[in-house]
Write a protein that holds these residues in place. Sequence first.
Motif, PDB file in Angstrom:
ATOM      1  N   GLY A  11     -12.220 -50.009  33.679  1.00 35.46           N
ATOM      2  CA  GLY A  11     -11.868 -51.338  33.220  1.00 35.46           C
ATOM      3  C   GLY A  11     -13.062 -52.259  33.283  1.00 35.46           C
ATOM      4  O   GLY A  11     -14.196 -51.796  33.450  1.00 35.46           O
ATOM      5  N   PRO A  12     -12.867 -53.557  33.179  1.00 32.46           N
ATOM      6  CA  PRO A  12     -13.980 -54.507  33.237  1.00 32.46           C
ATOM      7  C   PRO A  12     -14.544 -54.597  34.651  1.00 32.46           C
ATOM      8  O   PRO A  12     -14.047 -55.334  35.492  1.00 32.46           O
ATOM      9  CB  PRO A  12     -13.345 -55.828  32.796  1.00 32.46           C
ATOM     10  CG  PRO A  12     -11.887 -55.677  33.134  1.00 32.46           C
ATOM     11  CD  PRO A  12     -11.578 -54.217  32.953  1.00 32.46           C
ATOM     12  N   GLY A  13     -15.568 -53.786  34.944  1.00 29.97           N
ATOM     13  CA  GLY A  13     -16.207 -53.833  36.254  1.00 29.97           C
ATOM     14  C   GLY A  13     -15.529 -53.025  37.328  1.00 29.97           C
ATOM     15  O   GLY A  13     -15.935 -53.077  38.489  1.00 29.97           O
ATOM     16  N   VAL A  14     -14.496 -52.246  36.986  1.00 30.70           N
ATOM     17  CA  VAL A  14     -13.810 -51.425  37.980  1.00 30.70           C
ATOM     18  C   VAL A  14     -13.577 -50.026  37.413  1.00 30.70           C
ATOM     19  O   VAL A  14     -13.557 -49.816  36.203  1.00 30.70           O
ATOM     20  CB  VAL A  14     -12.449 -52.012  38.414  1.00 30.70           C
ATOM     21  CG1 VAL A  14     -12.631 -53.325  39.138  1.00 30.70           C
ATOM     22  CG2 VAL A  14     -11.512 -52.161  37.228  1.00 30.70           C
ATOM     23  N   VAL A  15     -13.405 -49.075  38.343  1.00 32.35           N
ATOM     24  CA  VAL A  15     -13.056 -47.709  37.980  1.00 32.35           C
ATOM     25  C   VAL A  15     -11.822 -47.320  38.770  1.00 32.35           C
ATOM     26  O   VAL A  15     -11.796 -47.469  40.001  1.00 32.35           O
ATOM     27  CB  VAL A  15     -14.212 -46.733  38.291  1.00 32.35           C
ATOM     28  CG1 VAL A  15     -13.844 -45.317  37.862  1.00 32.35           C
ATOM     29  CG2 VAL A  15     -15.492 -47.172  37.602  1.00 32.35           C
ATOM     30  N   ILE A  16     -10.786 -46.830  38.081  1.00 32.96           N
ATOM     31  CA  ILE A  16      -9.539 -46.407  38.725  1.00 32.96           C
ATOM     32  C   ILE A  16      -9.540 -44.890  38.740  1.00 32.96           C
ATOM     33  O   ILE A  16      -9.619 -44.236  37.694  1.00 32.96           O
ATOM     34  CB  ILE A  16      -8.327 -46.960  37.974  1.00 32.96           C
ATOM     35  CG1 ILE A  16      -8.349 -48.495  38.014  1.00 32.96           C
ATOM     36  CG2 ILE A  16      -7.029 -46.424  38.560  1.00 32.96           C
ATOM     37  CD1 ILE A  16      -7.401 -49.143  37.060  1.00 32.96           C
ATOM     38  N   ILE A  17      -9.468 -44.321  39.943  1.00 34.38           N
ATOM     39  CA  ILE A  17      -9.608 -42.885  40.142  1.00 34.38           C
ATOM     40  C   ILE A  17      -8.283 -42.337  40.663  1.00 34.38           C
ATOM     41  O   ILE A  17      -7.820 -42.730  41.737  1.00 34.38           O
ATOM     42  CB  ILE A  17     -10.744 -42.590  41.142  1.00 34.38           C
ATOM     43  CG1 ILE A  17     -12.062 -43.198  40.629  1.00 34.38           C
ATOM     44  CG2 ILE A  17     -10.887 -41.097  41.386  1.00 34.38           C
ATOM     45  CD1 ILE A  17     -13.169 -43.204  41.654  1.00 34.38           C
TER      46      ILE A  17
END
Length: 314
Positions: free
Chosen positions: A95-101
């Motif tokens: 996402g905008p500036g984040v990573v969802i793992i």
Amino acid sequence: GLDTVECALASIEREAAVITTVDLDRHHGILGVDLEDGAIITPSMPAELLIGSGGPDGVDGDVIVATAEGVSRLDLVTLEPVWTVPEPGASVAAGPGVVIIGEQVVRFADGSDAGWSAPEGAWGAVDGQLLRVDRDGADAVVHAVDVGSGRERWSLDLGAASAIPIDGADVLLMTGAQVDGLQAIRLGDGGTAWRRDETLGEEPALLLGSGRAGIALLPITGDATLVAVIDLSTGERRFDLAVGDPSAPSRIVAITAETITLTNAEGELVAVDALDGDVRWRLTPDPLGGEVLEVGGRFIQLVPGAVVGIGLGD
């Protein structure tokens, strides 16, 4: 010269591009290409460890990949790991500036813990807005989530309607019987930007659009030879564009604020005015060549043994 049976452009920046590859043994991998000299950049991690589901996601100009060792952020230019989270085989959404793992872990772009957990759902980002879609059978609810805190900003019950994001337009387009036509939802607050009561085509997957050009192309119910050109800021139906019948359809090559360029059933490359549909120009590419592509505002054609630039008078 690469042992590759499939490849696709995954990400491109000023210095380099990233290409996803599939070899003869169906191993997924990535390669970099230096856009200055065309040199191939090979990641230090073994390519066969890279697993893909549509290619790597990007965040802040770099590339996020899921590997057999975990999830890594790779520098776009060198393809060297910036950080790795040991979650082998996890799904990834950027996402905008984040990573969802996976279903819980959230990292900021620098690899630090975001301080909140990601609920289960389909995550994605449109125009800098982080979204999660929860599905229950045919029904769905979309949630806008604050990146810094993970708190919900707004939610919208879609029911059985289809929601199509248009990058650069700051809206989601909703179609289907539930909305009885076409509805634009603002990404900022989830409110309705505009609504059209007429029923358009029942194939939302066929929708094409460009937020930066400010228009969307939608199929028209009962007439497969036309698409409606919709103004994304007002919902106005500017004109109908002839795209041929399903047995010999046109292909949209480029959409800008000024023109819509397509190849028609006769093999011509045609540009029509994006405001009124008038033909601005038409030309005939090499009939023995391949498809025509738009790259950086110019048109090229892939022909046997070469790439040919298509110019207007040059």
